[in-house]
Design an enzyme around this catalytic site. Sequence first.
Site, short mmCIF file in Angstrom:
data_model
loop_
_atom_site.label_atom_id
_atom_site.label_comp_id
_atom_site.label_asym_id
_atom_site.label_seq_id
_atom_site.Cartn_x
_atom_site.Cartn_y
_atom_site.Cartn_z
CB ALA A 64 -1.05 -0.03 1.37
N GLY A 109 0.52 -4.88 0.74
CA GLY A 109 -0.47 -4.74 0.08
C GLY A 109 -0.30 -5.66 -1.36
CD GLU A 112 -2.50 -7.14 3.10
OE1 GLU A 112 -1.81 -5.96 2.59
OE2 GLU A 112 -3.16 -7.17 3.79
CD GLU A 132 1.47 -5.24 5.78
OE1 GLU A 132 2.38 -6.09 5.82
OE2 GLU A 132 0.81 -5.22 4.67
N1 CAA Z 1 4.65 3.13 -0.83
C1 CAA Z 1 4.94 4.26 -1.37
N2 CAA Z 1 6.25 4.41 -2.22
C2 CAA Z 1 6.91 3.24 -2.22
C3 CAA Z 1 6.61 2.06 -1.77
C4 CAA Z 1 5.17 2.09 -1.01
N3 CAA Z 1 4.79 1.00 -0.50
N4 CAA Z 1 7.66 1.22 -2.00
C5 CAA Z 1 8.52 2.02 -2.64
N5 CAA Z 1 7.97 3.32 -2.78
C6 CAA Z 1 8.87 4.27 -3.57
C7 CAA Z 1 9.98 4.72 -2.69
O1 CAA Z 1 9.60 5.59 -1.76
C8 CAA Z 1 10.97 5.25 -3.83
O2 CAA Z 1 10.43 6.69 -4.01
P1 CAA Z 1 11.39 7.74 -4.58
O3 CAA Z 1 12.17 7.09 -5.68
O4 CAA Z 1 10.53 8.70 -4.73
O5 CAA Z 1 12.27 7.86 -3.24
C9 CAA Z 1 10.65 4.45 -5.01
O6 CAA Z 1 9.40 3.70 -4.88
C10 CAA Z 1 11.60 3.19 -5.16
O7 CAA Z 1 11.93 2.76 -4.00
P2 CAA Z 1 13.08 2.53 -3.37
O8 CAA Z 1 14.13 3.57 -3.82
O9 CAA Z 1 12.90 2.15 -1.59
O10 CAA Z 1 13.73 1.05 -3.78
P3 CAA Z 1 14.74 -0.09 -3.28
O11 CAA Z 1 14.96 -1.11 -4.51
O12 CAA Z 1 15.68 0.52 -2.61
O13 CAA Z 1 13.76 -0.94 -2.21
C11 CAA Z 1 11.80 -2.25 -1.56
C12 CAA Z 1 12.65 -1.43 -2.78
C13 CAA Z 1 12.45 -2.74 -0.77
C14 CAA Z 1 10.47 -2.43 -2.07
C15 CAA Z 1 11.38 -0.76 -0.78
O14 CAA Z 1 11.01 0.30 -1.83
C16 CAA Z 1 10.56 -0.88 0.35
O15 CAA Z 1 10.85 -1.62 1.31
N6 CAA Z 1 9.27 -0.50 0.01
C17 CAA Z 1 8.04 -0.55 1.20
C18 CAA Z 1 7.74 -1.93 1.33
C19 CAA Z 1 6.65 -2.00 2.39
O16 CAA Z 1 6.84 -1.81 3.63
N7 CAA Z 1 5.45 -2.55 2.00
C20 CAA Z 1 4.28 -2.47 2.75
C21 CAA Z 1 3.53 -1.49 2.93
S1 CAA Z 1 2.12 -1.03 4.15
C22 CAA Z 1 0.96 -1.92 3.78
O17 CAA Z 1 1.04 -2.49 2.49
C23 CAA Z 1 -0.35 -2.01 4.29
C24 CAA Z 1 -1.52 -2.77 4.09
O18 CAA Z 1 -1.17 -4.02 4.44
C25 CAA Z 1 -2.73 -2.26 3.59
#
Ligand code: CAA
Length: 258
Positions: A64, A109, A112, A132
Amino acid sequence: MAYENIRLETEDAIAILTIDRPKALNALNSKTLQELESAFNSLPATARALIITGGGDKAFVAGADISEMASISAAQAREFAALGHRAFATLEQLPIPTIAAVNGFALGGGCELALACDLIYASEKAKLGLPEVSLGVIPGFGGTQRLTRVVGKMRAKELVFTGERLDAAKAKEIGLVLDVLPADQLLAHCKAVAGKILKNGPLAVSQAKRVIEFGADQDLRAANELERQGFAVLFGSEDQKEGMKAFLEKRAAGFTGK
Ligand code: CAA
């Protein structure tokens, strides 16, 4: 309909939905969830299977959208989760088989979303998990419940408590994905699986999905009653007559979905 964050194409009878928001690794913001819900509700009538994948070569869906969630209130979080639940329930209840082609990160998400599909295949590059708790929350689009039903309670607790990211091989080992393919063969493999399904009676496949899906949460007696009803109802179809006649005449069946 024109979408901003998703693309929907149809190849033969297979609909292919690509989540395409590369700047955020295809993260699901409200707009994308609304588009998904709308697409699931209005798939072309000719579509007999749906494949979902991620745009670009890095992510299926990275979760998400954290930038949208960062400053929302509890009431808004409830709305956001309700939107995700609604979209994914619509997906889960589609009358056609659905396949997640997990081509990269499927976190939060994104995992999911894959779990709401009937079948999950992953590329060797895929990483799956529910991280999460590392953000101070829990999965909010059905992950705690669907993951538990797929991999069992203890493994689901391990994944949700640790937030650990699994590589594709480990995800296969615990039954979270069915098979792992080289990245450049993933989509072709999913299309081939869909192709095998499409050879069968569409009403029967749809009924099988309904009975397995609704039966899974019932006790065995009620679930078997569902199966009896599903079995019987198909005997009112032209496809049943054609399928059995074709077997007896030693030829391939020509199903019409009637
Ligand atoms: N939401 C918003 N933006 C995201 C995102 C997310 N879930 N995942 C990645 N991005 C964005 C980053 O912020 C980044 O944006 P900028 O270039 O503007 O800084 C861009 O995508 C590229 O990401 P990274 O630079 O972080 O890429 P990476 O290769 O270094 O890492 C990754 C990749 C491991 C997937 C890392 O991006 C990450 O950990 N993302 C979040 C994963 C996460 O925690 N997901 C769970 C979200 S909570 C949820 O889903 C709640 C629910 O159940 C409803």
